[in-house]
Design an enzyme around this catalytic site. Structure first.
Site, short mmCIF file in Angstrom:
data_model
loop_
_atom_site.label_atom_id
_atom_site.label_comp_id
_atom_site.label_asym_id
_atom_site.label_seq_id
_atom_site.Cartn_x
_atom_site.Cartn_y
_atom_site.Cartn_z
N GLN A 1 0.83 -1.20 0.00
CA GLN A 1 0.00 0.00 0.00
C GLN A 1 0.87 1.25 0.00
O GLN A 1 1.96 1.26 0.58
CB GLN A 1 -0.92 0.05 1.24
CG GLN A 1 -2.19 -0.76 1.13
CD GLN A 1 -2.00 -2.18 1.60
OE1 GLN A 1 -1.09 -2.47 2.36
NE2 GLN A 1 -2.86 -3.07 1.14
N CYS B 1 -6.58 0.84 6.70
CA CYS B 1 -5.49 -0.14 6.71
C CYS B 1 -4.90 -0.14 8.12
O CYS B 1 -4.25 0.82 8.52
CB CYS B 1 -4.42 0.20 5.68
SG CYS B 1 -3.02 -0.94 5.71
N ASN C 1 -2.52 -2.04 9.62
CA ASN C 1 -1.07 -2.08 9.75
C ASN C 1 -0.44 -0.74 9.43
O ASN C 1 0.52 -0.31 10.09
CB ASN C 1 -0.48 -3.16 8.84
CG ASN C 1 -0.79 -4.56 9.33
OD1 ASN C 1 -0.82 -4.82 10.52
ND2 ASN C 1 -1.03 -5.47 8.40
N ASN D 1 -13.47 -0.86 6.27
CA ASN D 1 -13.48 -1.48 4.95
C ASN D 1 -14.18 -2.84 5.06
O ASN D 1 -14.36 -3.36 6.16
CB ASN D 1 -12.07 -1.58 4.36
CG ASN D 1 -11.10 -2.31 5.28
OD1 ASN D 1 -11.45 -2.78 6.35
ND2 ASN D 1 -9.86 -2.41 4.86
N HIS E 1 -15.14 -6.80 5.01
CA HIS E 1 -14.48 -8.08 5.23
C HIS E 1 -15.52 -9.21 5.28
O HIS E 1 -16.61 -9.05 5.84
CB HIS E 1 -13.71 -8.09 6.56
CG HIS E 1 -12.47 -7.27 6.52
ND1 HIS E 1 -11.23 -7.79 6.23
CD2 HIS E 1 -12.28 -5.93 6.71
CE1 HIS E 1 -10.32 -6.83 6.27
NE2 HIS E 1 -10.93 -5.69 6.54
N GLU F 1 -6.27 -9.88 0.42
CA GLU F 1 -6.64 -8.48 0.56
C GLU F 1 -7.15 -7.91 -0.75
O GLU F 1 -6.53 -8.10 -1.81
CB GLU F 1 -5.42 -7.68 1.06
CG GLU F 1 -5.79 -6.32 1.60
CD GLU F 1 -4.66 -5.71 2.42
OE1 GLU F 1 -4.71 -4.48 2.61
OE2 GLU F 1 -3.74 -6.43 2.86
N CYS G 1 -2.74 -8.37 7.71
CA CYS G 1 -3.80 -7.40 7.44
C CYS G 1 -4.41 -7.02 8.78
O CYS G 1 -5.09 -7.84 9.41
CB CYS G 1 -4.85 -7.99 6.51
SG CYS G 1 -6.24 -6.87 6.18
N THR H 1 -6.81 -4.73 9.56
CA THR H 1 -8.27 -4.67 9.59
C THR H 1 -8.87 -6.07 9.50
O THR H 1 -9.92 -6.34 10.08
CB THR H 1 -8.82 -3.77 8.47
OG1 THR H 1 -8.36 -4.24 7.20
CG2 THR H 1 -8.41 -2.31 8.67
N GLY H 2 -8.19 -6.97 8.76
CA GLY H 2 -8.66 -8.35 8.70
C GLY H 2 -8.61 -9.03 10.06
O GLY H 2 -9.52 -9.76 10.44
#
Length: 266
Positions: free
Chosen positions: A45, A72, A74, A147, A149, A198, A207, A209-210
């Site tokens: 990213q 994001c 991370n 975001n 998932h 992703e 990830c 947010t994951g």
């Protein structure tokens, strides 16, 4: 010439550009060219740090394919390291509070959303146990943490073909904004193994947010209690959430090197 830093969170790597002193014109094609690992600088990213009227800084996030995304995790952990202090960050997903801790950062990622149209899905559906699945995968959960998932809890993570299933699910018409695909296995009372395909980047070392979405889904399904250790290929994150509250993500952030580049050449 513009200055940038190369940073990563658990191997999920970023080109972080300081746009506080002056705007950096970023297009999808330019972001894709900078992210190219052979002809550009190379990253998962691209992150633009700018000024904000209601926060310490703003953060724009572009995937390796050039698409702009809302969140994001991370990268958010890298911002206090990049700025040099604790920061309130304005993102498209809202305001995020990031504080430095030993070796990384702790971030309040806000409250998760579960309504079908907040994910978003193409039509109404229960997001805790979705009335849809793919091939032999079990019915997933869906969570928006800034975001979108979708999360599959499986018995044997190592038996899955991520390179085939990831793009199949990411681009399914059920997800009008595409989706990040999480494959998870509960391996202990407070421990989950996770692999993430992703959106716009493919398989990633980690990830954030994951990890948040997966921990939230597992807690909602009463598969696990928080705080949760989420083990990704790049390392571990700690995720804490209680129903009705916000998500707290804690984990490493690493500065690799600084450089200069002429953005007009990309």
């Amino acid at each position: 010439m513009g200055r940038f830093s190369k940073m990563h969170g658990l191997g999920n790597d970023f080109v972080v550009i300081d746009a506080r002193a002056g705007d950096v014109a970023m297009t999808q094609a330019r972001a894709r060219a900078i992210a190219d690992r052979h002809a550009g600088i190379g990253c998962d990213q691209l992150i633009l740090i700018g000024k904000s009227d209601d926060a310490d800084v703003s953060m724009q996030i572009f995937n390796a394919d050039g698409s702009e995304v809302e969140a994001c995790g991370n990268a958010t952990r890298c911002v206090p390291l990049f700025v040099g202090r604790d920061v309130l960050i304005r993102t498209k997903a809202g305001l995020l509070d990031a504080k430095s801790v030993d070796g990384g950062a702790s971030v309040d990622m806000g409250a998760p959303r579960f309504d079908w149209d907040a994910i978003p899905l193409a039509y109404p559906m229960d997001t805790l146990t979705m009335g849809a699945s793919w091939e032999d995968l079990p019915a997933p959960a869906a969570v928006n943490v800034g975001n979108p998932h979708v999360i599959f809890f499986v018995d044997d993570l190592d038996a899955l073909d991520f390179d085939r299933l990831g793009p199949l699910i990411e681009n399914d018409p059920l997800f009008p904004a595409r989706v990040n695909v999480n494959f998870a296995q509960v391996v202990g009372d407070n421990h989950i193994r996770l692999v993430v395909w992703e959106r716009g980047a493919g398989l990633t070392r980690a990830c954030g947010t994951g990890a948040c979405a997966t921990a939230v889904a597992a807690i909602r399904r009463k598969l696990i209690a928080g705080p949760v250790t989420v083990s990704l290929p790049g390392g571990d994150l700690t995720i804490d959430w209680a129903p009705g509250g916000t998500i707290r993500m804690t984990g490493p952030a690493t500065h690799v090197f600084d450089g200069e580049a002429d953005w007009s050449r990309f």
